[in-house]
Design a protein around this motif. Structure first.
Motif, mmCIF file in Angstrom:
data_model
loop_
_atom_site.group_PDB
_atom_site.id
_atom_site.type_symbol
_atom_site.label_atom_id
_atom_site.label_comp_id
_atom_site.label_asym_id
_atom_site.label_seq_id
_atom_site.Cartn_x
_atom_site.Cartn_y
_atom_site.Cartn_z
ATOM 1 N N ALA A 91 0.916 -3.177 4.549
ATOM 2 C CA ALA A 91 -0.133 -4.063 3.661
ATOM 3 C C ALA A 91 -1.487 -4.452 4.588
ATOM 4 O O ALA A 91 -1.248 -4.248 5.878
ATOM 5 C CB ALA A 91 0.488 -5.438 3.296
ATOM 6 N N ASP A 92 -2.093 -5.132 3.885
ATOM 7 C CA ASP A 92 -3.401 -5.634 4.791
ATOM 8 C C ASP A 92 -3.535 -7.161 4.397
ATOM 9 O O ASP A 92 -4.451 -7.492 3.516
ATOM 10 C CB ASP A 92 -4.702 -4.879 4.226
ATOM 11 C CG ASP A 92 -4.798 -3.365 4.705
ATOM 12 O OD1 ASP A 92 -4.176 -3.186 5.786
ATOM 13 O OD2 ASP A 92 -5.400 -2.665 3.965
ATOM 14 N N PRO A 93 -2.663 -8.017 4.944
ATOM 15 C CA PRO A 93 -2.606 -9.347 4.533
ATOM 16 C C PRO A 93 -3.554 -10.349 4.908
ATOM 17 O O PRO A 93 -4.113 -10.381 6.118
ATOM 18 C CB PRO A 93 -1.178 -9.873 5.030
ATOM 19 C CG PRO A 93 -0.841 -8.890 6.125
ATOM 20 C CD PRO A 93 -1.599 -7.614 5.879
ATOM 21 N N ASN B 82 -7.535 -7.536 -5.248
ATOM 22 C CA ASN B 82 -6.768 -7.779 -4.173
ATOM 23 C C ASN B 82 -5.390 -8.270 -4.864
ATOM 24 O O ASN B 82 -5.518 -8.807 -5.767
ATOM 25 C CB ASN B 82 -7.160 -8.952 -3.156
ATOM 26 C CG ASN B 82 -8.497 -8.509 -2.659
ATOM 27 O OD1 ASN B 82 -8.455 -7.404 -2.202
ATOM 28 N ND2 ASN B 82 -9.371 -9.481 -1.957
ATOM 29 N N ASP C 96 -3.050 -9.314 -0.318
ATOM 30 C CA ASP C 96 -3.063 -7.865 0.395
ATOM 31 C C ASP C 96 -4.369 -7.559 -0.034
ATOM 32 O O ASP C 96 -4.539 -7.683 -1.330
ATOM 33 C CB ASP C 96 -2.037 -7.060 -0.257
ATOM 34 C CG ASP C 96 -2.523 -5.600 0.247
ATOM 35 O OD1 ASP C 96 -2.592 -5.441 1.431
ATOM 36 O OD2 ASP C 96 -2.712 -4.508 -0.693
ATOM 37 N N THR D 120 -8.429 -10.896 7.823
ATOM 38 C CA THR D 120 -7.596 -9.835 7.349
ATOM 39 C C THR D 120 -6.950 -8.910 8.317
ATOM 40 O O THR D 120 -7.683 -8.481 9.110
ATOM 41 C CB THR D 120 -8.084 -8.991 6.076
ATOM 42 O OG1 THR D 120 -8.566 -9.708 5.235
ATOM 43 C CG2 THR D 120 -6.968 -7.708 5.828
ATOM 44 N N ILE E 187 0.897 -11.506 -2.879
ATOM 45 C CA ILE E 187 2.132 -11.236 -2.270
ATOM 46 C C ILE E 187 3.263 -12.520 -2.541
ATOM 47 O O ILE E 187 4.330 -12.236 -3.143
ATOM 48 C CB ILE E 187 2.201 -10.954 -0.919
ATOM 49 C CG1 ILE E 187 1.167 -9.712 -0.452
ATOM 50 C CG2 ILE E 187 3.451 -10.745 -0.237
ATOM 51 C CD1 ILE E 187 0.954 -9.500 1.048
ATOM 52 N N ASP F 132 -7.504 -4.995 -0.878
ATOM 53 C CA ASP F 132 -7.771 -3.874 -1.358
ATOM 54 C C ASP F 132 -9.154 -3.484 -1.598
ATOM 55 O O ASP F 132 -9.703 -4.319 -2.390
ATOM 56 C CB ASP F 132 -6.946 -3.560 -2.608
ATOM 57 C CG ASP F 132 -6.591 -2.082 -2.777
ATOM 58 O OD1 ASP F 132 -7.562 -1.306 -2.441
ATOM 59 O OD2 ASP F 132 -5.809 -1.662 -3.488
ATOM 60 N N ASP G 214 0.806 -1.235 -0.131
ATOM 61 C CA ASP G 214 -0.155 -0.136 0.101
ATOM 62 C C ASP G 214 0.915 1.207 0.248
ATOM 63 O O ASP G 214 1.873 1.241 0.394
ATOM 64 C CB ASP G 214 -0.963 -0.117 1.319
ATOM 65 C CG ASP G 214 -1.819 -1.175 1.139
ATOM 66 O OD1 ASP G 214 -1.985 -1.733 0.156
ATOM 67 O OD2 ASP G 214 -2.233 -1.568 2.197
#
Length: 401
Positions: free
Chosen positions: A126-128, A189, A182, A148, A192, A184, A121
């Motif tokens: 990140a929003d893993p 998404n 990640d 998440t 990674i 989004d 981001d």
């Protein structure tokens, strides 16, 4: 440059561009490469070879990059917790446990934590989340997913994800793909990295711990987001994968747990529809409204149909219903049990999810389950079976007497 108002200094353009802004006498600026020492063949040779830094430069220019950043060098024995050019470390590491319980036919996946994930981001974070697939046959039916974790490169999940209906044959041939993505909310998404673990590395009832670097194996995009050329490549790769796995490969649509028992007292077959697991989602809400139908083929009188109740909005329904077929054992040996799972829809035709056939013309576990039932009367035999996108040709192979 100007002196008094209106007077110009007599400096030509060459001298103007060569003026050094440092205090002291005016001198030409050296080549820019002198300020960035490089390691070359002349470094080992001593006296002024190529790549050796000039002796007059300040100590700051000669300091190694690690010292400038206050980091320790690998030679000192410290672990380098940073990104470098190596893909396996630039993506991060994932820590997880796997346990196969052969008695209950379940695969337990404990997703623990990740470290040093690649920033995805704009805020450098990140929003893993983690998702699991079983290969071959990866589809929504066998996808499991964690929650998440927001704004972190070192997420901690400590979540247990369980696959039901995993047979010994699956452990021998299947591969578990663990992908870190990640999330989004404004766009798609992002991928990674991933890890692939052959299940044959697991021993029954023994937990195995993993701490592995993620790999850069980006999956193909969906056909709707591909160009014509990429769609052609995707179709070619899919056909090649199917050719390598064998011509009889069918798409998996989930698992079903069946119980078979021939009652010598009642002279008939008792079929138990216990539960299903990881069914394919057929509705727009990501779920299905499944029910099960059974037939005993050939069915000349069309009286062998049985149907369970509908389970609303679930991909892992539990039915626990039994059906009885009044038939002698000798006649039953020539029959085929056809089990199909459907998605119930109001106002339109129901959607076919998957099916399996058990009988003398079946293959693998389906045939073995049927033969064991006939050879062991009065014994309730429970087995998991794979639902496929179409019925195997076993039912149609038998003569319709």
């Amino acid at each position: 440059m100007r002196g008094r108002r209106g007077d110009r200094m007599a400096i030509n353009i060459q001298e103007h561009m060569a003026i050094n802004v440092c205090p002291g006498p005016i001198r030409p600026i050296r080549q820019i490469s002198d300020y960035f020492p490089r390691r070359g063949p002349g470094l080992e040779g001593g006296g002024g070879g190529f790549g050796e830094a000039p002796a007059h430069l300040a100590p700051l220019a000669l300091a190694p990059p690690a010292a400038l950043l206050g980091a320790t060098t690998p030679e000192e024995g410290a672990e380098v917790d940073s990104y470098d050019s190596d893909d396996t470390t630039a993506l991060g590491t994932l820590e997880f446990d796997l346990l196969y319980d052969q008695a209950s036919c379940t695969l337990h996946c404990s997703i623990l934590r990740a470290k040093g994930l690649k920033p995805m981001d704009f805020n450098g974070l990140a929003d893993p989340y983690v998702k699991l697939h079983l290969l071959p046959g990866a589809c929504k039916a066998n996808k499991l997913k964690t929650k998440t974790q927001r704004n972190t490169l070192n997420p901690v999940w400590n979540e247990d994800l369980t696959y039901s209906g995993i047979t010994v044959d699956d452990i021998t041939h299947k591969v578990l793909r663990i992908s870190v993505c990640d999330e989004d909310k404004l766009s798609h998404n992002e991928f990674i990295g991933e890890i692939r673990v052959p299940l044959r590395r697991l021993k029954p009832s023994q937990k195995k711990h993993f701490n592995i670097c993620l790999e850069r194996q980006v999956p193909l995009a969906s056909p709707s987001s591909m160009s014509a050329a990429l769609r052609g490549i995707s179709c070619y790769l899919k056909e090649l994968e199917q050719a390598e796995q064998g011509p009889g490969l069918l798409e998996e649509r989930g698992r079903i747990l069946l119980s078979l028992s021939y009652s010598s007292r009642r002279h008939g077959l008792l079929v138990g529809i216990l539960r299903c697991a990881h069914l394919a989602a057929m509705d727009v809400n990501g779920y299905s409204d499944p029910y099960v139908k059974t037939y005993l083929r050939p069915d000349v009188d069309k009286k062998s149909k049985h149907k369970t109740r509908v389970k609303k909005k679930t991909l892992n329904p539990e039915f626990n219903e039994e059906f009885f077929y009044d038939m002698e054992l000798s006649t039953l040996a020539t029959k085929t049990l056809e089990v199909t799972v459907w998605d119930y829809d109001i106002g339109k035709s129901n959607d076919f999810i998957g099916g399996v056939s058990l009988g003398p013309g079946a293959r693998g576990e389906a045939r073995k389950h049927w033969s064991d039932c006939l050879q062991q009367p009065d014994a309730a035999l429970e087995r998991w079976h794979t639902l496929t996108s179409q019925l195997p040709p076993a039912a149609g192979a038998l003569p319709s007497a």
